[in-house]
Design an enzyme around this catalytic site. Structure first.
Site, short mmCIF file in Angstrom:
data_model
loop_
_atom_site.label_atom_id
_atom_site.label_comp_id
_atom_site.label_asym_id
_atom_site.label_seq_id
_atom_site.Cartn_x
_atom_site.Cartn_y
_atom_site.Cartn_z
N GLU A 49 2.19 1.83 9.22
CA GLU A 49 2.06 2.30 7.83
C GLU A 49 3.43 2.45 7.16
O GLU A 49 4.35 3.02 7.75
CB GLU A 49 1.32 3.64 7.84
CG GLU A 49 0.40 3.81 6.66
CD GLU A 49 -0.76 2.83 6.68
OE1 GLU A 49 -0.65 1.79 6.00
OE2 GLU A 49 -1.75 3.10 7.36
N HIS A 50 3.50 1.94 5.95
CA HIS A 50 4.73 1.94 5.16
C HIS A 50 5.85 1.17 5.87
O HIS A 50 7.02 1.53 5.77
CB HIS A 50 5.18 3.38 4.82
CG HIS A 50 4.30 3.99 3.76
ND1 HIS A 50 4.48 3.74 2.42
CD2 HIS A 50 3.20 4.78 3.87
CE1 HIS A 50 3.54 4.37 1.73
NE2 HIS A 50 2.75 5.00 2.59
N ASP A 52 5.40 -2.48 5.91
CA ASP A 52 5.34 -3.89 5.46
C ASP A 52 6.51 -4.24 4.55
O ASP A 52 7.11 -5.31 4.68
CB ASP A 52 3.98 -4.25 4.82
CG ASP A 52 3.58 -3.44 3.62
OD1 ASP A 52 4.23 -2.41 3.32
OD2 ASP A 52 2.59 -3.82 2.94
N GLY A 152 -8.92 3.89 -5.17
CA GLY A 152 -8.00 4.98 -4.82
C GLY A 152 -8.28 5.62 -3.47
O GLY A 152 -7.84 6.73 -3.20
N GLY A 154 -7.43 4.23 -0.49
CA GLY A 154 -6.53 3.72 0.55
C GLY A 154 -7.14 2.57 1.33
O GLY A 154 -6.67 2.23 2.41
N SER A 156 -7.61 -0.54 -0.11
CA SER A 156 -7.21 -1.78 -0.78
C SER A 156 -8.20 -2.32 -1.79
O SER A 156 -8.51 -3.51 -1.81
CB SER A 156 -6.99 -2.89 0.24
OG SER A 156 -5.74 -2.83 0.73
N SER A 157 -8.68 -1.45 -2.66
CA SER A 157 -9.58 -1.94 -3.71
C SER A 157 -8.83 -2.92 -4.62
O SER A 157 -9.40 -3.93 -5.06
CB SER A 157 -10.14 -0.77 -4.51
OG SER A 157 -9.10 0.03 -5.02
N ASP A 203 -1.82 -5.69 2.25
CA ASP A 203 -3.19 -5.62 1.74
C ASP A 203 -3.72 -6.99 1.32
O ASP A 203 -4.86 -7.36 1.62
CB ASP A 203 -3.26 -4.66 0.54
CG ASP A 203 -2.77 -3.27 0.90
OD1 ASP A 203 -2.58 -3.01 2.11
OD2 ASP A 203 -2.55 -2.46 -0.01
N TYR A 253 5.49 6.23 -4.11
CA TYR A 253 5.57 5.03 -3.27
C TYR A 253 6.87 4.30 -3.55
O TYR A 253 7.63 3.94 -2.65
CB TYR A 253 4.37 4.14 -3.59
CG TYR A 253 4.26 2.88 -2.75
CD1 TYR A 253 3.48 2.86 -1.60
CD2 TYR A 253 4.90 1.69 -3.13
CE1 TYR A 253 3.34 1.71 -0.84
CE2 TYR A 253 4.78 0.54 -2.37
CZ TYR A 253 4.00 0.55 -1.23
OH TYR A 253 3.88 -0.60 -0.47
C1 GLA Z 1 -0.26 0.35 0.16
C2 GLA Z 1 0.53 -0.92 -0.16
C3 GLA Z 1 0.83 -1.70 1.13
C4 GLA Z 1 1.46 -0.81 2.19
C5 GLA Z 1 0.66 0.49 2.36
C6 GLA Z 1 1.31 1.46 3.29
O1 GLA Z 1 -1.52 0.03 0.64
O2 GLA Z 1 -0.20 -1.76 -1.03
O3 GLA Z 1 1.67 -2.80 0.84
O4 GLA Z 1 2.80 -0.54 1.90
O5 GLA Z 1 0.44 1.14 1.11
O6 GLA Z 1 1.37 0.96 4.58
#
Ligand code: GLA
Length: 418
Positions: A49-50, A52, A152, A154, A156-157, A203, A253
């Site tokens: 997570e965080h 990419d 919203g 988390g 990936s909508s 995503d 972010y």
């Molecule tokens: C969101 C972003 C992704 C990634 C995640 C955290 O989903 O769209 O690119 O950075 O947060 O892992």
């Protein structure tokens, strides 16, 4: 599924049902039938997570939650596009814009909308904008968007909306040659330029490149993908939505991404992927505590993800492997909560409650954070008691009903035959 699971598990419309409701919405709104349709899934990230946007490894899978778009070229052959949706997050359900076409030429420009009530259209506008930079549309089009991916949450909508839109344009134009990596990058660019979110590539890659029954291991530096099986038939990933909404565009972010880039630049490397834990610790005096913590999360999280990938690649379905994956997920959560600071009280509680339940190997927040969902690795035999406990404990503490989804890995975006 037993009775209790049926009671509390979110009843999500199937892909077929979504396509049907998209067709009905289209026909009732535009007065003619659609000619093409597309679908693209949401995703859950198991770990990584965080990282990419720091060139690390990520391990998402596509969820059985879909954005579906049905459409047809404009009947009047004009260069006008009419979009209709029933998305709950869309305050205003219709949007119109013009596209450059073979007839109108390339002098027509597509711009993002600033109106709050139609912000959802920016994912569509941005994707169409990327598409027409390279390919031609005969005319404008009509389309309807429906989705079971919670906005919203988390999951990936937004990426599923971009991927479904790009795929609809492929269906309309009959294009079959677009490389999936190019397509994912175009969708990411749409999000950067039109939604103003400096997201990484996870995503869009997940929504486009995932395969059924597999996790997707993506090396964000080389963009190499490996499809990994989850060879533990007695266990499963359960996703729980806290119902707390995040807003990725709010700057938190962006701020974290900038902090990671600052540390990498100070150390003279392209990204934090190039930094070992030893190097980071040796250079700690160069950074304030906040920058150091953010980089520490990233360096460790990349390593944790590599460890999970190694365990899955060994394809050994042992209890020890599950325990190790679970522990790495727990460590990931603690790091996202304490160092990267992207969790919130509600999700922390859900994760702690899950971690204390029998049959649970590990749990963590998933996605961008600041609310949204957590993902739990659990033995299938314990799912009923887990659901019962979590629903009771969480709703008593926060007066919010958690939403549960089983994460069975789906394949990425595709054209749907009508
Ligand atoms: C969101 C972003 C992704 C990634 C995640 C955290 O989903 O769209 O690119 O950075 O947060 O892992």
């Amino acid at each position: 599924m037993n009775f209790l699971e049926l009671m509390v598990m979110e009843v999500v419309p199937s892909l077929e049902e979504l396509v049907e409701s998209g067709k009905n919405l289209f026909t009732s709104h535009f007065g003619h039938a659609p000619s093409v349709a597309s679908c693209a899934p949401g995703r859950v990230n198991i770990i990584g997570e965080h990282v990419d946007y720091n060139n690390g490894y990520v391990l998402p899978m596509a969820m059985p939650l879909w954005t579906v778009i049905v459409g047809s070229y404009s009947q009047t052959k004009s260069n006008k596009c009419r979009v209709r949706t029933d998305l709950a997050s869309a305050q205003c359900k219709s949007y119109e814009f013009e596209v450059p076409t073979v007839e109108s030429g390339s002098s027509v420009n597509i711009h993002p909308t600033e109106e709050k009530s139609t912000k959802w259209a920016n994912y569509i506008l941005g994707t169409v904008n990327e598409f027409v930079k390279v390919h031609s549309l005969q005319s404008g089009f009509d389309c309807c968007v429906v989705s079971s991916v919670p906005a919203g949450g988390g999951l990936s909508s937004s990426a599923s909306l971009e991927a479904a839109m790009f795929t609809l344009l492929e269906a309309l134009t009959g294009l079959t040659t677009v490389d999936k990596v190019e397509k994912a990058l175009a969708c990411q660019k749409a999000e950067h330029d039109f939604a103003n979110v400096p997201c990484g590539i996870m995503d869009q890659f997940a929504s486009i490149l995932c395969q059924e029954n597999h996790l997707l291991m993506l090396d964000c530096k080389t963009r190499e993908v490996t499809h990994l099986q989850f060879a533990f038939p007695e266990s499963a990933f359960l996703v729980i939505n806290s119902r707390v909404k995040h807003e990725l565009g709010d700057g938190a972010y962006r701020k974290r991404r900038a902090m990671c880039e600052h540390v990498a630049a100070t150390l003279g490397v392209e990204s934090l992927r190039e930094i070992s834990l030893d190097i980071l610790k040796t250079n700690q005096p160069q950074f304030d505590q906040d920058h150091f913590n953010k980089a520490l999360h990233v360096v460790n999280e990349i390593d944790r993800t590599a460890q999970v990938v190694k365990i899955l690649s060994a394809n050994e379905s042992s209890e020890e492997s599950l325990n190790s994956i679970g522990q790495l997920m727990n460590q990931s959560h603690a790091s996202l909560r304490d160092l990267y600071e992207v969790s919130c009280n509600e999700v922390d509680s859900l994760v702690e409650m899950a971690q204390s339940c029998a049959g649970v190997y590990g749990a963590r927040i998933t996605g961008g954070g600041f609310g949204g969902c957590c993902v739990v690795l659990v033995t299938k035999a314990s799912i009923s008691s887990l659901l019962e406990t979590l629903q009771k404990m969480y709703s008593e503490k926060y007066d919010l009903e958690p939403i549960f989804y089983m994460a069975t890995p789906q394949s990425g975006a595709s054209i749907v035959q009508l």
